[in-house]
Structure formats: C-alpha cells, structure tokens
Design a protein around this motif. Structure first.
Motif, short mmCIF file in Angstrom:
data_model
loop_
_atom_site.label_atom_id
_atom_site.label_comp_id
_atom_site.label_asym_id
_atom_site.label_seq_id
_atom_site.Cartn_x
_atom_site.Cartn_y
_atom_site.Cartn_z
N ALA A 14 10.37 7.73 -2.96
CA ALA A 14 9.83 8.91 -2.28
C ALA A 14 8.35 9.03 -2.56
O ALA A 14 7.56 9.38 -1.67
N ALA A 15 7.94 8.73 -3.80
CA ALA A 15 6.52 8.82 -4.14
C ALA A 15 5.72 7.82 -3.32
O ALA A 15 4.65 8.14 -2.81
N ILE A 16 6.25 6.59 -3.19
CA ILE A 16 5.55 5.58 -2.39
C ILE A 16 5.43 6.03 -0.94
O ILE A 16 4.37 5.99 -0.34
N GLN A 17 6.56 6.52 -0.40
CA GLN A 17 6.54 6.93 0.99
C GLN A 17 5.57 8.09 1.21
O GLN A 17 4.85 8.13 2.20
N GLY A 18 5.56 8.99 0.26
CA GLY A 18 4.63 10.12 0.35
C GLY A 18 3.19 9.63 0.41
O GLY A 18 2.39 10.10 1.23
N ARG A 19 2.88 8.68 -0.47
CA ARG A 19 1.52 8.12 -0.49
C ARG A 19 1.18 7.47 0.83
O ARG A 19 0.08 7.66 1.37
N VAL A 20 2.12 6.67 1.35
CA VAL A 20 1.86 5.94 2.59
C VAL A 20 1.62 6.92 3.74
O VAL A 20 0.68 6.77 4.52
#
Lengths: 266, 219
Positions: A14-20
C-alpha cells in the motif's frame, strides 16, 4: 504466512502504491497545466467557469425546472454533479497510451494511472463545487445547505459511480477504440437525462420510476435533498445506486486486471 | 538470482500470432554479467522487458530474487513538457529516494546546468541520453538491464558511463544488449545468442560470436 506478516506485506504494498499514485498525480498536474499563468489552479478554475457559464445561461433563459428553487442553486447542484461523473470517464479513456513508457517501472500499473487521474478529476470538481457554493452563499445568491452530510453522501456516491464507470471504460478502451467513439455521444445524450436539469418530482408520475433507473439521477437527487431539505420532494433509490456502484467497480477491477496482463510498453 | 523458466512470448499481429521467444530458460546469479547478441528483431528487447517485469511472458515464469533495474538509460518515459528536474523528482518519488541528493548527482553527472530547468523537449539527443543515464544511476539495484547504452553521446559521456557501471558497480549483475561485439566481449562473462525465438548460451565469446555471425549471414 501468518496474519501479521500478511498485514505487513499488504501495508508495504500500500505504501508503494501510495507513492506511485502521488508521483503520477504530481506529474499529471505539471503536464496538464504546466507552469504558465495560473498553472494548476486551472484544475478547479476550469470547472468553475463551466458551472458559472451554465448558471448564467440558465438564469437568462429562465430555464424551466419544475420547482420554485432559485435557478442559481439548481444550476450549481446540477451542473457540478455532471462535471463530477462525466469528466472522469473522459480522462480515463486513452489514459494508458501516453503513460505506457512509465510501465517500465515495475511498480507503475494501469490502475495507478487511472487512480491518479480520478483523484485529480474528482478533486477539481469538488473544489469547484465547494468554492462556488461558498461564493454564492457569501454574496447571498444561495442559502447554506440544510444538511451538509447528505450533500457529502450524494456527492461521494456520484464520485464513486463516476470513478468506477471511468475505470471500466478506460480499461475497455484499451481493447477497443469503439469505446471512445461511443462515449462522446453517450455522455452528451445522458446529460439531459442525468437529473442535472430536472427534479424527479417534476416529472409525470409514470416517468419517475424510469428516471430512477439512471444511476446518476439518484445521486443528484440526494445532493439536492441535502441542499434544499424540505423545500423540495426528492426521489431516490439508495440500494439501487449502491448496487450499480459495486457492480461497476467489480467489472472495472476485472477489466483493469486484464489490461495489466496484456500491456506492452512501447 | 534471476531465473527464466520455459519462457514463451507470443505477440498477436494482423497476420496471426508471432512467436518472439520460444521456450527460453536461463539464470543470472548475483554479480554475473550476461551479454546478449542477436539480429534486429530477434527478441532482445522483448526479453529485457520480460526480465524487468514491465511485461509478462505468455507462458513460463520469471523469478527475481534480487532487485532489477528498468532498462537502463531508457529515455522513453520522459514527458516533453516536463523539465529534467521534474523527471528526477518523479523517479525519486516512485522509488522513495531523497530528491535533493539525487539532484546533486544528476547535475554533476549530466553537466546540463541550467538546462535541467528547461522542458526535456528542448534537449538534443545527446543531452537526453545523459539525463536518462543519470536518472538510471540514482537508484541502486542488484541487477542492471542495459539495452544499447552506447548508441548516442560523445566519448566523454561513454567514459563516464563506463565508470559508473563497470567500476563503481562492478559487483552487480548485468544483462547487456549491444550490437557492438567488443562491448559485450569486454564486459560479460556469459553470452547468449538469440535467433528466431531460440536462445543458446555460451561461456566462450569466440564461439558465441561465430554462431552470431553465422546467423547474421544466413537467411
């Protein structure tokens, strides 16, 4: 895998997707509005101009809307709602193509491109709606809404409807260009049917039932109930609207998954 | 470790399905450098895309147990209206990196100076290549995918690239595609020849090159 490590994995993803999504959002703002004149303010100035223009037109033409409501209030709630659900599909159709090269970054997926655009579009429409409301209330053209929470509820449901429809059409448009060809006429034809320009209560009783089959009508009615409370009689079918949103969302996610699998970065 | 296991890739075309890669298996261990030779259209870039994870194989699996870069020095993701800095910022955000630090490196490496504040569309080919390469070096990976990095740019740029890749990152794994046999020979320890969807592996460069030359001249 234990529940804990599963949760940890999910929160990492979720953190990665949020960043992207954040990165795509900032990129989208810059490419779309640039750094010239008022830059990203166009995000909501543009819909504000639209809504103001329509409000003026409807006021001048003494548009018939079948109630005693002030035309300004009527146009604001109606046209803002249209912008909300209609612009999202328009932005998602053909969204993948210009961003194909970004898919070289493993974490950038089709759904992130869609979500970034949806956030931007919904954000713009919302800021425009809120700003215009506050402005009209301030200059006395509009009474404050009777029940803000109901307005929010209707607005969120409309946004959900628009977003799921947008993702579905965006994903399908990758498979067939017919989607793009048909969406343009379809969005124009549904505009007068969407409840922006009429109250369901003003329709003949026999037609009211059919009007509520159009999902957007239910959302607009809900927004207006929040705005005008007892001044008008509203008709809506909440379970039906929710059902439409859920069904569209499931279809959209399935189609986005197909697109993800078939994508070929240039 | 990267393990490709019975990878097939088929593209649908107007003339029916076209097999680009058929039943390809190989592995790249940590620190290992694999050079890939093949004629135009042999499927080299497709293979790199599959390894990078940007695209999925039609069948078969690709397992990555180390971090793998995107195809290096790839400038296609540049949006013409964005500035050099914007592009650095975008990559920094996606990979959760410190932007300020990256800016320093990019400024230093590209020597683009004030141009970094200009839209990328105003750059020359060589300037774009420098920016693309510098951005690729921002993020540290265990394995780098290199698709013809030396095609553009001047000698100074090539020297700087070589320092970054083969000196500072000598311990990393690499997959290198090039039409320059010398480049492959000098930097790789393992060689693969792609031809008509097939892949053959060699540990001896001369043998690999002989095979490649044979493919090149046979119809």
């Amino acid at each position: 895998m234990t529940t804990f490590s599963q949760l940890a994995a999910i929160s990492r993803s979720a953190a990665i997707q949020g960043r992207v999504i954040y990165a795509l959002l900032m990129r989208e703002i810059l490419t779309r509005y640039g750094r010239h004149n008022i830059g990203f303010l166009w995000l909501f100035v543009e819909p504000m101009l639209f809504t103001t223009g329509v409000t003026i037109l409807w006021t001048l033409s003494q548009s018939v809307h079948g109630s005693s409501l002030p035309i300004v209030a009527f146009a604001l709630t109606g046209y803002s709602s249209v912008l909300l659900w209609r612009n999202m599909p328009a932005r998602c159709i053909g969204a993948i193509e210009p961003n194909l090269a970004l898919m070289y970054h493993r974490n950038v997926k089709a759904i992130d491109v869609f979500l970034a655009r949806l956030l931007l579009e919904a954000g713009g429409a919302t800021i425009s709606f809120v700003t215009l409301s506050l402005f009209y209330i301030y200059i006395g053209w509009l009474e404050p809404p009777e029940d803000v929470l109901t307005v929010v509820e209707g607005w969120l449901l409309l946004a959900w409807f628009g977003a799921s429809l947008a993702m579905l059409l965006g994903a399908l448009a990758e498979r067939s260009e017919l989607i793009e060809r048909f969406w343009h006429p379809a969005s124009y034809i549904t505009f007068p049917l969407s409840g922006a320009g009429f109250l369901v209560d003003a329709l003949p009783t026999s037609a009211q039932k059919y009007a509520l089959y159009i999902p957007m009508v239910n959302g607009v009615e809900l927004v207006r109930e929040g705005y005008f409370g007892n001044q008008i009689r509203t008709h809506y079918d909440l379970p039906y609207l929710l059902g439409c949103c859920i069904a569209l969302t499931l279809l959209a996610l399935a189609q986005v998954n197909v697109v993800n699998r078939e994508i070929t970065p240039e | 470790m990267i393990i490709a296991d019975h990878v097939h890739k088929i593209y649908p075309t107007r003339q029916g399905n076209r097999v680009i890669l058929s039943d390809i298996s190989f592995s790249v261990a940590r620190g290992e450098k694999l050079g890939i030779l093949g004629r135009n259209g042999a499927g080299k870039s497709t293979l790199i895309r599959l390894i990078s994870g940007a695209e999925r194989p039609t069948s078969g699996t690709i397992t990555r147990t180390m971090s793998v870069s995107w195809p290096l020095a790839f400038g296609g993701a540049f949006q013409g209206a964005l500035t050099g800095f914007d592009n650095v910022r975008f990559i920094s955000r996606i990979y959760n990196q410190d932007y300020a630090q990256n800016i320093d490196f990019v400024q230093d490496f590209t020597e683009l100076g004030l141009y970094l504040r200009e839209p990328v569309k105003s750059y020359s080919q060589g300037m774009r290549a420098r920016l693309a390469f510098a951005i690729s070096m921002i993020i540290e990976f265990d394995c780098y995918l290199i698709d013809e990095v030396s095609a553009v740019g001047d000698a100074r740029f090539h020297e700087k690239c070589a320092v970054e890749l083969f000196h500072k990152r000598a311990d990393r794994a690499m997959l290198i595609i090039s039409h320059d046999p010398e480049y492959i020979k000098n930097h790789c320890s393992k060689f693969a020849i792609l031809n008509k969807g097939d892949m053959k592996l060699y540990t001896d460069f001369d043998q690999a090159y002989g095979h490649h030359m044979h493919n090149m001249h046979s119809a």
